[in-house]
Design an enzyme around this catalytic site. Structure first.
Site, PDB file in Angstrom:
ATOM      1  N   LYS A 178       3.511  -2.351  -3.025  1.00 36.87           N
ATOM      2  CA  LYS A 178       2.930  -3.243  -2.016  1.00 36.87           C
ATOM      3  C   LYS A 178       3.765  -4.520  -1.925  1.00 36.87           C
ATOM      4  O   LYS A 178       4.225  -5.050  -2.940  1.00 36.87           O
ATOM      5  CB  LYS A 178       1.479  -3.561  -2.381  1.00 36.87           C
ATOM      6  CG  LYS A 178       0.709  -4.328  -1.303  1.00 36.87           C
ATOM      7  CD  LYS A 178      -0.749  -4.483  -1.697  1.00 36.87           C
ATOM      8  CE  LYS A 178      -1.553  -5.237  -0.640  1.00 36.87           C
ATOM      9  NZ  LYS A 178      -2.990  -5.350  -1.006  1.00 36.87           N
ATOM     10  N   SER A 256      -6.250  -3.983   2.309  1.00 36.05           N
ATOM     11  CA  SER A 256      -4.961  -4.406   2.837  1.00 36.05           C
ATOM     12  C   SER A 256      -3.771  -3.602   2.290  1.00 36.05           C
ATOM     13  O   SER A 256      -2.624  -3.811   2.723  1.00 36.05           O
ATOM     14  CB  SER A 256      -4.722  -5.886   2.492  1.00 36.05           C
ATOM     15  OG  SER A 256      -4.643  -6.079   1.082  1.00 36.05           O
ATOM     16  N   SER A 280      -9.415  -3.421  -1.290  1.00 38.12           N
ATOM     17  CA  SER A 280      -8.100  -3.070  -0.756  1.00 38.12           C
ATOM     18  C   SER A 280      -7.365  -1.961  -1.491  1.00 38.12           C
ATOM     19  O   SER A 280      -6.264  -1.590  -1.087  1.00 38.12           O
ATOM     20  CB  SER A 280      -7.206  -4.315  -0.699  1.00 38.12           C
ATOM     21  OG  SER A 280      -7.618  -5.153   0.349  1.00 38.12           O
TER      22      SER A 280
END
Length: 575
Positions: A178, A256, A280
């Site tokens: 990420k 996210s 997330s």
């Protein structure tokens, strides 16, 4: 949904007796002092905002330091972690002989299967990386899962891995990281205007640990701007699509950690990392047929990760099944002197063993007898999600060692988990960013409202919210977990607020072919029990083996036309 109070726990029907626990160590949640965890949570709340990991000069591209703006960010890699061994990683149970159906395509292999192939010299790390790069070359323009693909560096690292002594099950594994995790020499943007030119001088502790275990960084993934919503550009234009519905950007892929989820689901990476402050990891895992594990607060270091909330940020893995999640977390977890939240915790247990199904006399059983708490309304109604939940509970009830228990919501659940108290997370996101908020609000793009709300919240509201969070934790421990060992969740937010572990995993599909998932929450440091329950369920189901079809050629080749979210929508969706 109003809470039921002081309801007597009533076991749902079972057609078999409970067996004695399997041989071996007990799950860690049986040995943890719950009062000690409550006290630790109070200390973390008191320390909120004191030590953030925000780069002091993102625009300059330099590593963070303490500057005139008062930002205290990491200035160097934590000493001694780059080569730190993670106990319990290279164990026999981390390797699985591949399914025949997966042998034709290396990207179909789970981590455990690919590790078996590399250990037995059936495939090389370079061949594995090349297989994933081929899929990225063919389909990334549609999926838009990555911000940066490190093709040359990944091939170079894979070639070196093939010449080096094997380090364990992650040796040569191509991972998606990420884009809020620091990666040495590689842009780390958090999909934000603020960090568009930021290039860290070192790896986040979690990335360094994965690389020390032999993993290869394949690329940095798209995410919600500053880790708030589904993946979009900083201005709110939708980028990443759900791997199961690539021609319909309106289907939520989860956020996210959107890019990581899409990359793993679409077989662009073997596994990946995410962060969770308000769902997330578990939400994109549920949306894309993955197994995502959000560990207990402090189990994985946050050092070198762009912050959202000091008391709620949790790094963790997104993977294809429980075994893969266990392999990833085993490498990521552990004490880090650079992050005080990780120090003094119970030793990381044998997560990989916990994620290995147990059979006695040819019959599946849970590794440890476990009471699964079912909250009111969890499977009520006629929706496809409710039907999948009922089928999941029925499948679990048929596994030896499971007891399903109806449990109540804790007292004042709606109040303590409502927006009024949940919003006390907002000052924690604003505080490290105050110099940017004072200088130019345009840097926050579509996510600006949440940062302004945090900056404007009064100290009294914040302190009251922190006290309410501790009361919620106390009531969950006393009024829910006195009756069960794990509990089903309908929302990840409450357990994110109080730092307890959760695991999201697939339990079915809708008639439209979209994944349906569920979430289990556990006691402090109870990741081993959560993994054992999910591994047992995955031994009697095949949802986790299913993969999405490749996207049609020449469809959605660019983000143009995928729509956008407004600042108001971003604030509403924000974790």
């Amino acid at each position: 949904m109003s809470p039921r109070r002081h309801q007597h726990p009533h076991p749902l029907p079972l057609d078999h007796p409970l067996p004695i626990d399997a041989d071996g160590p007990q799950p860690l949640d049986r040995t943890v002092d719950r009062r000690a965890f409550l006290a630790r949570a109070a200390a973390v709340s008191a320390a909120a905002g004191i030590a953030a990991t925000l780069p002091a000069s993102a625009a300059s591209g330099s590593a963070a330091s303490t500057g005139s703006g008062g930002l205290a960010g990491p200035a160097a890699a934590p000493a001694g972690l780059a080569g730190k061994d993670r106990p319990g990683l290279d164990v026999a149970s981390a390797y699985a002989k591949p399914r025949p159906a997966a042998m034709a395509d290396p990207t179909e292999l789970t981590l455990a299967e690919a590790a078996w192939m590399i250990r037995n010299r059936q495939i090389s790390p370079l061949e594995l990386v090349d297989a994933y790069l081929a899929r990225i070359g063919a389909f990334e323009a549609t999926y838009q899962a990555f911000n940066t693909v490190l093709a040359d560096a990944a091939r170079e690292a894979a070639g070196a891995a093939g010449r080096r002594q094997r380090r364990g099950p992650l040796h040569g594994m191509p991972l998606a990281i990420k884009d809020n995790y620091y990666t040495q020499g590689v842009p780390t943007t958090a999909n934000s205007f603020l960090f568009k030119d930021f290039v860290p001088a070192f790896d986040a502790t979690a990335v360094a640990s994965l690389k020390a275990a032999g993993a290869i960084v394949l690329g940095k993934t798209q995410m919600g701007p500053l880790a708030t919503t589904r993946a979009t550009t900083p201005a709110g234009v939708i980028t990443t699509v759900n791997a199961w519905t690539p021609t319909n950007p309106g289907v939520n892929p989860g956020g996210s950690s959107t890019g990581t989820a899409t990359a793993v689901a679409a077989r662009l990476a073997a596994a990946g990392t995410g962060t969770q402050t308000g769902g997330s990891i578990t939400a994109p895992s549920n949306a894309q047929n993955l197994t995502g594990l959000k560990p207990t607060m402090g189990r994985v270091s946050l050092y070198g990760i762009i912050p959202l909330s000091y008391t709620r940020d949790h790094p963790g893995p997104l993977a294809r099944d429980a075994k893969d999640a266990a392999i990833m977390l085993t490498a990521m977890a552990g004490e880090d002197p650079a992050d005080p939240r990780t120090e003094g915790l119970p030793k990381v247990p044998d997560l990989i063993g916990a994620a290995t199904p147990v059979h006695t006399g040819g019959r599946l059983r849970l590794r440890w007898s476990t009471r699964i708490g079912v909250l009111p309304g969890y499977s009520d109604g006629t929706s496809e999600t409710a039907a999948a939940r009922r089928a999941f509970l029925s499948a679990m009830a048929a596994i030896r060692g499971v007891t399903l228990i109806e449990v109540p919501f804790p007292d004042e659940w709606d109040l303590l988990t409502g927006n009024e108290f949940n919003n006390v997370r907002l000052p924690e996101r604003s505080e490290p960013f105050m110099p940017y908020l004072r200088s130019d609000l345009r840097g926050f793009g579509v996510s600006v409202i949440g940062w302004l709300q945090g900056a404007l919240m009064g100290a009294n509201e914040y302190v009251t919210g922190q006290r309410a969070k501790l009361l919620l934790l106390e009531r969950v421990l006393d009024q829910v977990f006195d009756r069960c060992d794990v509990v089903v969740q309908t929302s990840p937010t409450p357990f994110d607020a109080i730092g307890l572990p959760e695991i999201g995993f697939p339990i079915g599909f809708t008639s439209a072919g979209e994944p349906v998932g569920t979430i289990l929450g556990g006691l402090p440091y109870g990741e081993d029990r959560l993994l054992s329950v999910v591994a047992a369920y995955q031994a009697v189901s095949d949802w986790h083996w299913r993969r999405p079809a490749d996207p049609p050629a020449a469809q959605l080749r660019t983000p143009a036309g995928r729509g956008r979210i407004s600042a108001e929508e971003a604030a509403e969706q924000s974790q």
